[in-house]
Design a protein around this motif. Structure first.
Motif, PDB file in Angstrom:
ATOM      1  N   HIS A  61       0.843  -1.181   0.000  1.00 59.58           N
ATOM      2  CA  HIS A  61       0.000   0.000   0.000  1.00 59.58           C
ATOM      3  C   HIS A  61       0.880   1.233   0.000  1.00 59.58           C
ATOM      4  O   HIS A  61       2.023   1.209   0.443  1.00 59.58           O
ATOM      5  N   SER A  62       0.316   2.336  -0.477  1.00 63.84           N
ATOM      6  CA  SER A  62       1.108   3.556  -0.555  1.00 63.84           C
ATOM      7  C   SER A  62       1.268   4.147   0.828  1.00 63.84           C
ATOM      8  O   SER A  62       0.376   4.064   1.667  1.00 63.84           O
ATOM      9  N   PRO A  63       2.418   4.780   1.122  1.00 62.07           N
ATOM     10  CA  PRO A  63       2.613   5.430   2.399  1.00 62.07           C
ATOM     11  C   PRO A  63       1.788   6.691   2.492  1.00 62.07           C
ATOM     12  O   PRO A  63       1.411   7.282   1.481  1.00 62.07           O
ATOM     13  N   SER A  64       1.519   7.119   3.695  1.00 58.53           N
ATOM     14  CA  SER A  64       0.776   8.355   3.870  1.00 58.53           C
ATOM     15  C   SER A  64       1.642   9.513   3.433  1.00 58.53           C
ATOM     16  O   SER A  64       2.858   9.459   3.456  1.00 58.53           O
ATOM     17  N   GLY A  65       1.019  10.599   3.050  1.00 59.04           N
ATOM     18  CA  GLY A  65       1.761  11.776   2.633  1.00 59.04           C
ATOM     19  C   GLY A  65       1.778  11.963   1.133  1.00 59.04           C
ATOM     20  O   GLY A  65       2.122  13.016   0.636  1.00 59.04           O
ATOM     21  N   GLY A  66       1.417  10.911   0.353  1.00 64.60           N
ATOM     22  CA  GLY A  66       1.344  11.060  -1.093  1.00 64.60           C
ATOM     23  C   GLY A  66       2.696  11.212  -1.718  1.00 64.60           C
ATOM     24  O   GLY A  66       3.730  11.117  -1.096  1.00 64.60           O
ATOM     25  N   ALA A  67       2.697  11.473  -3.004  1.00 63.68           N
ATOM     26  CA  ALA A  67       3.940  11.578  -3.756  1.00 63.68           C
ATOM     27  C   ALA A  67       4.218  12.982  -4.228  1.00 63.68           C
ATOM     28  O   ALA A  67       4.995  13.215  -5.112  1.00 63.68           O
ATOM     29  N   GLY A  68       3.556  13.973  -3.628  1.00 60.13           N
ATOM     30  CA  GLY A  68       3.845  15.344  -4.029  1.00 60.13           C
ATOM     31  C   GLY A  68       3.471  15.571  -5.478  1.00 60.13           C
ATOM     32  O   GLY A  68       2.403  15.187  -5.945  1.00 60.13           O
ATOM     33  N   HIS A  69       4.395  16.183  -6.198  1.00 60.00           N
ATOM     34  CA  HIS A  69       4.146  16.472  -7.618  1.00 60.00           C
ATOM     35  C   HIS A  69       4.169  15.211  -8.460  1.00 60.00           C
ATOM     36  O   HIS A  69       3.614  15.168  -9.547  1.00 60.00           O
ATOM     37  N   GLY A  70       4.856  14.141  -7.966  1.00 62.57           N
ATOM     38  CA  GLY A  70       5.004  12.951  -8.782  1.00 62.57           C
ATOM     39  C   GLY A  70       3.980  11.900  -8.458  1.00 62.57           C
ATOM     40  O   GLY A  70       4.316  10.843  -7.951  1.00 62.57           O
ATOM     41  N   THR A  71       2.720  12.173  -8.663  1.00 64.24           N
ATOM     42  CA  THR A  71       1.655  11.227  -8.349  1.00 64.24           C
ATOM     43  C   THR A  71       1.113  10.608  -9.620  1.00 64.24           C
ATOM     44  O   THR A  71       0.795  11.311 -10.578  1.00 64.24           O
ATOM     45  N   ALA A  72       0.979   9.280  -9.615  1.00 62.75           N
ATOM     46  CA  ALA A  72       0.439   8.592 -10.787  1.00 62.75           C
ATOM     47  C   ALA A  72      -1.058   8.829 -10.898  1.00 62.75           C
ATOM     48  O   ALA A  72      -1.716   9.201  -9.938  1.00 62.75           O
ATOM     49  N   PRO A  73      -1.631   8.624 -12.067  1.00 62.79           N
ATOM     50  CA  PRO A  73      -3.060   8.820 -12.250  1.00 62.79           C
ATOM     51  C   PRO A  73      -3.870   7.954 -11.285  1.00 62.79           C
ATOM     52  O   PRO A  73      -3.473   6.842 -10.946  1.00 62.79           O
ATOM     53  N   ALA A  74      -5.010   8.480 -10.860  1.00 63.65           N
ATOM     54  CA  ALA A  74      -5.844   7.765  -9.898  1.00 63.65           C
ATOM     55  C   ALA A  74      -6.839   6.837 -10.581  1.00 63.65           C
ATOM     56  O   ALA A  74      -7.710   6.271  -9.914  1.00 63.65           O
ATOM     57  N   ASP A  75      -6.731   6.669 -11.900  1.00 58.96           N
ATOM     58  CA  ASP A  75      -7.726   5.859 -12.611  1.00 58.96           C
ATOM     59  C   ASP A  75      -7.319   4.395 -12.721  1.00 58.96           C
ATOM     60  O   ASP A  75      -7.966   3.622 -13.433  1.00 58.96           O
ATOM     61  N   GLY A  76      -6.268   3.997 -12.018  1.00 63.55           N
ATOM     62  CA  GLY A  76      -5.883   2.590 -12.022  1.00 63.55           C
ATOM     63  C   GLY A  76      -4.954   2.189 -13.143  1.00 63.55           C
ATOM     64  O   GLY A  76      -4.554   1.032 -13.224  1.00 63.55           O
ATOM     65  N   ARG A  77      -4.611   3.124 -14.032  1.00 60.52           N
ATOM     66  CA  ARG A  77      -3.711   2.773 -15.122  1.00 60.52           C
ATOM     67  C   ARG A  77      -2.328   2.450 -14.586  1.00 60.52           C
ATOM     68  O   ARG A  77      -1.844   3.071 -13.650  1.00 60.52           O
ATOM     69  N   LEU A  78      -1.685   1.470 -15.204  1.00 56.72           N
ATOM     70  CA  LEU A  78      -0.319   1.118 -14.835  1.00 56.72           C
ATOM     71  C   LEU A  78       0.656   1.876 -15.714  1.00 56.72           C
ATOM     72  O   LEU A  78       0.366   2.141 -16.889  1.00 56.72           O
ATOM     73  N   LEU A  79       1.805   2.195 -15.164  1.00 57.62           N
ATOM     74  CA  LEU A  79       2.772   3.051 -15.856  1.00 57.62           C
ATOM     75  C   LEU A  79       4.069   2.304 -16.127  1.00 57.62           C
ATOM     76  O   LEU A  79       4.496   1.464 -15.333  1.00 57.62           O
ATOM     77  N   SER A  80       4.698   2.645 -17.231  1.00 59.64           N
ATOM     78  CA  SER A  80       6.021   2.114 -17.536  1.00 59.64           C
ATOM     79  C   SER A  80       7.048   2.794 -16.647  1.00 59.64           C
ATOM     80  O   SER A  80       6.780   3.841 -16.044  1.00 59.64           O
ATOM     81  N   ILE A  81       8.251   2.233 -16.598  1.00 55.75           N
ATOM     82  CA  ILE A  81       9.292   2.829 -15.762  1.00 55.75           C
ATOM     83  C   ILE A  81       9.681   4.207 -16.284  1.00 55.75           C
ATOM     84  O   ILE A  81      10.012   5.110 -15.506  1.00 55.75           O
ATOM     85  N   GLY A  82       9.605   4.413 -17.598  1.00 57.62           N
ATOM     86  CA  GLY A  82       9.891   5.732 -18.152  1.00 57.62           C
ATOM     87  C   GLY A  82       8.869   6.774 -17.733  1.00 57.62           C
ATOM     88  O   GLY A  82       9.222   7.909 -17.409  1.00 57.62           O
ATOM     89  N   ALA A  83       7.596   6.378 -17.698  1.00 57.49           N
ATOM     90  CA  ALA A  83       6.554   7.303 -17.265  1.00 57.49           C
ATOM     91  C   ALA A  83       6.711   7.634 -15.783  1.00 57.49           C
ATOM     92  O   ALA A  83       6.500   8.778 -15.360  1.00 57.49           O
ATOM     93  N   VAL A  84       7.072   6.630 -14.993  1.00 57.84           N
ATOM     94  CA  VAL A  84       7.307   6.863 -13.567  1.00 57.84           C
ATOM     95  C   VAL A  84       8.462   7.843 -13.388  1.00 57.84           C
ATOM     96  O   VAL A  84       8.405   8.763 -12.560  1.00 57.84           O
TER      97      VAL A  84
END
Length: 246
Positions: free
Chosen positions: A3-26
């Protein structure tokens, strides 16, 4: 499942629609807050068990929003609190259990010219082994071997390293993440060797003295001269950059 840690990822947050991202997108997402991060760093954190992306049948990594937030938490905690990965992993495990994890106060950046060297969290032993050096610098055997091939680090006859090699290895790794390859650092190593030789010449008469106190004074003088040399080097680099960048 992690599970994700509390506090979020700041500016670097992945989309909340469940899409998976490549390492380049991350990487693109994280670089908003962590411009020094690289794909190699993400892979290293995966190898250390701090994130577990899914894999496609062809072996490609796919990261969820929770994965991105975990990576951001790790990078932020390293940057702001200088915590080792083992401690960060324990924090993440505690957060997954729903526990509150207090963090130390953010470390204050030091002025390179204030005469104080940056903290490097070196081991307390006077010698470190190869495995310890690799773990401290967060690099693999191939990177260390390349550094050695350029003369940036050298093991002793027993295969161990002086404890100062930990600071050197960490700085080489940080410069590498910024785009400077080992071949670029040979000039810095050559300049350091020349400066060390100059200091050695200046204190040589004191070191040859029969009085132990005089020899101890030689060592203290050498450290003082080394500190002044580092400050002068930093001042000269900053002055040169001001000319080139303005």
């Amino acid at each position: 499942m992690r599970h994700s840690p509390s506090g979020g990822a700041g500016h670097g947050t992945a989309p909340a629609d469940g899409r998976l991202l490549s390492i380049g997108a991350v990487l693109n997402l994280l670089r908003d807050e962590f411009p020094e991060v690289t794909i190699s760093k993400i892979r290293f954190l995966e190898a250390e068990g701090l994130v577990e992306p899914q894999r496609t049948p062809s072996g490609y990594r796919k990261f969820s929003r929770a994965d991105v937030e975990r990576l951001a938490y790790v990078l932020r905690t390293q940057r702001d609190h200088y915590l080792p990965l083992k401690v960060i992993r324990e924090h993440l495990d505690a957060l997954e259990r729903g526990e509150q994890v207090p963090l130390p106060a953010p470390a204050q950046p030091r002025d390179l010219l204030d005469g104080e060297p940056p903290a490097v969290d070196e081991p307390t032993a006077t010698r470190v082994g190869r495995a310890e050096l690799l773990a401290a610098a967060e690099v693999g055997e191939a990177e260390l071997a390349e550094w050695e091939s350029y003369g940036l680090l050298s093991p002793a006859s027993d295969g161990g390293y002086d404890v100062g090699a930990v600071a050197v290895a960490k700085l080489i790794a940080d410069l590498g993440r910024a785009g400077l390859e080992p071949r670029h650092l040979r000039a810095i190593k050559a300049a350091a060797d020349r400066e060390a030789g100059l200091v050695e010449q200046l204190v040589a008469p004191l070191r040859r003295h029969r009085n132990p106190q005089t020899r101890a004074h030689a060592e203290a003088t050498a450290r003082e001269l080394a500190g002044l040399s580092v400050r002068l080097h930093a001042a000269l680099v900053e002055a040169a950059l001001r000319v080139r960048l303005h």
